[in-house]
Design an enzyme around this catalytic site. Structure first.
Site, mmCIF file in Angstrom:
data_model
loop_
_atom_site.group_PDB
_atom_site.id
_atom_site.type_symbol
_atom_site.label_atom_id
_atom_site.label_comp_id
_atom_site.label_asym_id
_atom_site.label_seq_id
_atom_site.Cartn_x
_atom_site.Cartn_y
_atom_site.Cartn_z
ATOM 1 N N GLY A 277 49.905 51.445 32.680
ATOM 2 C CA GLY A 277 49.199 51.363 33.957
ATOM 3 C C GLY A 277 50.065 50.784 35.067
ATOM 4 O O GLY A 277 50.015 51.230 36.216
ATOM 5 N N THR A 278 50.863 49.787 34.719
ATOM 6 C CA THR A 278 51.703 49.145 35.745
ATOM 7 C C THR A 278 52.675 50.152 36.350
ATOM 8 O O THR A 278 52.826 50.233 37.579
ATOM 9 C CB THR A 278 52.476 47.960 35.117
ATOM 10 O OG1 THR A 278 51.515 47.022 34.624
ATOM 11 C CG2 THR A 278 53.389 47.295 36.126
ATOM 12 N N GLN B 31 40.682 50.562 34.039
ATOM 13 C CA GLN B 31 39.531 49.925 33.386
ATOM 14 C C GLN B 31 38.279 50.796 33.360
ATOM 15 O O GLN B 31 37.240 50.340 32.869
ATOM 16 C CB GLN B 31 39.215 48.584 34.064
ATOM 17 C CG GLN B 31 40.293 47.538 33.873
ATOM 18 C CD GLN B 31 40.378 46.994 32.440
ATOM 19 O OE1 GLN B 31 39.520 47.255 31.598
ATOM 20 N NE2 GLN B 31 41.427 46.236 32.164
ATOM 21 N N SER C 24 45.753 53.863 31.424
ATOM 22 C CA SER C 24 46.608 53.181 30.448
ATOM 23 C C SER C 24 45.995 53.280 29.060
ATOM 24 O O SER C 24 44.832 52.920 28.857
ATOM 25 C CB SER C 24 46.770 51.709 30.864
ATOM 26 O OG SER C 24 47.466 51.005 29.866
ATOM 27 N N HIS D 194 46.394 51.651 26.193
ATOM 28 C CA HIS D 194 46.006 50.518 25.339
ATOM 29 C C HIS D 194 44.656 49.921 25.726
ATOM 30 O O HIS D 194 44.153 49.027 25.050
ATOM 31 C CB HIS D 194 47.112 49.451 25.290
ATOM 32 C CG HIS D 194 47.257 48.578 26.496
ATOM 33 N ND1 HIS D 194 46.702 47.329 26.573
ATOM 34 C CD2 HIS D 194 47.912 48.767 27.667
ATOM 35 C CE1 HIS D 194 47.024 46.773 27.737
ATOM 36 N NE2 HIS D 194 47.753 47.629 28.413
ATOM 37 N N CYS E 173 47.197 38.228 32.917
ATOM 38 C CA CYS E 173 48.432 37.766 33.549
ATOM 39 C C CYS E 173 48.300 36.335 34.028
ATOM 40 O O CYS E 173 49.278 35.619 34.124
ATOM 41 C CB CYS E 173 48.781 38.631 34.758
ATOM 42 S SG CYS E 173 48.708 40.364 34.399
HETATM 43 C C1 LIG Z 1 43.106 47.400 36.497
HETATM 44 C C2 LIG Z 1 44.401 47.372 35.776
HETATM 45 N N1 LIG Z 1 45.465 48.000 36.301
HETATM 46 C C3 LIG Z 1 46.656 48.016 35.699
HETATM 47 C C4 LIG Z 1 46.859 47.368 34.510
HETATM 48 C C5 LIG Z 1 48.211 47.400 33.882
HETATM 49 O O1 LIG Z 1 48.261 48.301 32.814
HETATM 50 P P1 LIG Z 1 49.407 48.161 31.693
HETATM 51 O O2 LIG Z 1 49.054 46.962 30.880
HETATM 52 O O3 LIG Z 1 49.310 49.436 30.910
HETATM 53 O O4 LIG Z 1 50.698 48.036 32.392
HETATM 54 C C6 LIG Z 1 45.791 46.674 33.921
HETATM 55 C C7 LIG Z 1 45.989 45.922 32.654
HETATM 56 O O5 LIG Z 1 45.574 44.779 32.539
HETATM 57 C C8 LIG Z 1 44.525 46.679 34.572
HETATM 58 O O6 LIG Z 1 43.475 46.036 34.066
#
Ligand SMILES: Cc1ncc(COP(=O)(O)O)c(C=O)c1O
Length: 361
Positions: A70-71, A179, A199, A201, A325
């Site tokens: 996701g990041t 989410q 994402s 996971h 985080c």
């Molecule tokens: C809303 C949201 N965006 C992005 C991410 C980041 O995804 P990833 O952990 O796959 O990098 C998360 C993960 O916590 C998330 O909850």
């Protein structure tokens, strides 16, 4: 007995996904760009996964770019659109104040490079008001990024309305649906967005796999450059086992979306009611609806959230304080702060997020 109530942080792999990943790791190890038999088998795995992900969100497989999660998908959307639109003179970016750090920190980085940025406020509902976006849009707005479901509250944003407003001013629209995908029906056409992040996971797939859906024709520049992978939109030899795992998890989620959503909503509501009725000084943070079915965020008057988290962990129950985080630090949640809650409430709230393994018992 250990109970895992932190599915918004990450989910366990489904056993069928483990089997797909194991098979690909051991048997389909080829490089998907290779012309020979081994390469073609790996490529077939990629194609199958891409169509599984596409089906889950009502998209075309060719519009799915596989990423490391996701990041990266969020970074690609923001940085890629910013770079592509820079020559047009559009130099303004908008996001909500309750976005994930993957969007917020990226926006800050772009601000340091001269982009004007606006963060949309949210009230105590945890939902962005379309009027706030209408007021923030300018003739030079390049991109609006508002998440579909918030990771801390579960609240669902009025993305379709927001995207319409952005488009009326000529701006592109990105939604971080990390989410919401696999928790509620997500259809890129119905949402009317241009870009969407997900994402694996978060839906019983592996970590390190995700995707950015890019509507055909959307102007975006690759941020990872090199080979011609992913139709030259994301260079680098594909992580075929993880991507195949994401595809398997996507198909699994699509097959039980409604049933599992109803099951989790009933469990979540029962848990929420039970806590509110039994524990004095508790309240749910954010609107109860619309919300993803697995999430609740509850404040406990007079109790430090970190202490509660540790006490619950000692009892075998895993929850979190806001986003993963920020756990490990006493930083109050930026989401609850943006909602205008006083300091004590931002520090006495925990997130409970249910998933596949949780039962009524
Ligand atoms: C809303 C949201 N965006 C992005 C991410 C980041 O995804 P990833 O952990 O796959 O990098 C998360 C993960 O916590 C998330 O909850």
């Amino acid at each position: 007995m250990r109970i895992y109530f932190d599915h918004n942080a990450t989910t366990p792999l489904d056993q069928s996904v483990v089997e797909v990943i194991t098979t690909v790791l051991t048997e389909d190890f080829g490089n998907a760009s290779s012309v020979h038999h081994f390469g073609q088998r790996a490529k077939a795995r990629l194609d199958e996964a891409r169509s599984g992900v596409a089906e889950l969100i009502g998209a075309e497989p060719s519009e799915i770019v596989c990423t490391s999660g996701g990041t990266e998908a969020d970074n690609f959307a923001l940085r890629g659109v910013a770079e592509a639109l820079e020559p047009t003179g559009r130099r303004h970016l908008i996001a909500s104040a309750i976005e994930h750090e993957a969007v917020l920190v990226t926006l800050k980085a772009l601000a340091r490079r001269g982009w004007r940025t606006t963060l949309l406020p949210v009230g105590q509902s945890g939902i962005v008001d379309p009027a706030a976006l209408a007021g923030a849009l300018a003739d030079d707005t390049a991109l609006v990024s508002v998440m579909h479901a918030n990771n801390e509250l579960g609240t669902i944003q009025p993305v379709a309305d927001l995207a319409r407003l952005a488009h009326a001013r000529g701006a592109l629209f990105h939604t971080d649906a990390v989410q919401s995908v696999a928790k509620v029906p997500v259809d890129v056409g119905a949402l009317g967005v241009d870009l969407l992040s997900l994402s694996a996971h978060k839906f019983n797939g592996p970590k390190g796999a995700g995707a950015l859906w890019i509507k055909r024709g959307t102007r975006i520049t690759a941020i990872l450059t090199g080979g011609k992978h992913e139709r030259t939109r994301r260079a680098g030899t594909e992580n075929v086992p993880a991507i195949a795992g994401m595809g398997a998890a996507a198909r699994l989620a699509a097959g039980k979306l409604k049933r599992e959503g109803e099951r989790l909503a009933a469990l979540r509501d029962r848990l929420e009611r039970g806590v509110l009725e039994r524990v004095p000084g508790t309240a749910v943070n954010g609107a109860l609806e619309p919300r993803v079915p697995n999430t609740t965020n509850i404040s406990f008057e007079g109790i430090e959230a970190e202490s509660l988290l540790i006490a619950l962990d000692l009892e075998g129950v895993a929850v979190s304080t806001g986003s993963a985080c920020s756990s490990g630090t006493l930083e109050p949640s930026h989401v609850l702060r943006a909602m205008g809650f006083p300091a004590h409430r931002t520090q006495n709230s925990i997130r409970i997020s249910l998933g596949q393994g949780n039962t009524d018992e």
